[in-house]
Write a protein that holds these residues in place. Structure first.
Motif, short mmCIF file in Angstrom:
data_model
loop_
_atom_site.label_atom_id
_atom_site.label_comp_id
_atom_site.label_asym_id
_atom_site.label_seq_id
_atom_site.Cartn_x
_atom_site.Cartn_y
_atom_site.Cartn_z
N SER A 16 5.61 -3.96 -7.26
CA SER A 16 5.59 -3.59 -5.84
C SER A 16 5.65 -4.83 -4.95
O SER A 16 5.21 -5.91 -5.35
N ARG A 18 5.51 -5.65 -0.43
CA ARG A 18 5.38 -5.10 0.92
C ARG A 18 6.03 -6.07 1.90
O ARG A 18 5.66 -7.23 1.96
N TYR A 78 6.47 -1.93 8.50
CA TYR A 78 6.20 -2.37 7.14
C TYR A 78 7.06 -1.55 6.18
O TYR A 78 7.38 -0.40 6.47
N GLN A 80 6.68 -0.60 2.27
CA GLN A 80 6.00 -0.65 0.98
C GLN A 80 7.00 -0.22 -0.09
O GLN A 80 7.51 0.90 -0.04
N ASN A 82 7.57 0.39 -4.00
CA ASN A 82 6.94 0.60 -5.30
C ASN A 82 8.00 0.92 -6.34
O ASN A 82 9.12 1.30 -6.01
#
Length: 120
Positions: A16, A18, A78, A80, A82
């Motif tokens: 992951s 960010r 943002y 994120q 994953n």
């Protein structure tokens, strides 16, 4: 107006990351804001973005793995990311359409890009 992106790097597949992007300068309103990416030898594509009304759009290839969020008070979005895959490797660009006054039209702005590399 400047868009300052950060958070890229090298990660193994399945990992992951960010990304963050902050808009600064003379800003009256942000019409939409999000991320595009460009992989080697490919065209730029939309990854994820917010519209002014808060509607989110995602590329089919990232749905269920990437989540875009925002902090309106900070003019920041943002991303994120994953379950990253090698095919996510690209330069990620923060993008926004911004009005600088109540009588100006929106203009398109791009950040400097941040490199995301996913190793297999």
């Amino acid at each position: 107006v400047q868009l300052q992106a950060s958070g890229g790097g090298l990660v193994q597949a399945g990992g992951s990351l960010r990304l963050s992007c902050a808009a600064s300068g003379r800003i009256f309103s942000i019409e939409n804001m999000g991320w595009h990416r460009q992989a080697p030898g490919k065209e730029r594509e939309l990854v994820a973005a917010f519209t002014r009304l808060g509607i989110t759009n995602y590329a089919d290839s990232v749905k269920g793995r990437f989540t875009i969020s925002r902090d309106n008070a900070k003019n920041t979005v943002y991303l994120q990311m994953n379950s990253l895959k090698p095919e996510d490797t690209a330069i990620y660009y923060c993008t926004a359409h911004i009005r600088q006054s109540d009588v100006s039209y929106q203009r398109s702005y791009w950040g400097q890009g941040t490199l995301v590399t996913v190793s297999s």
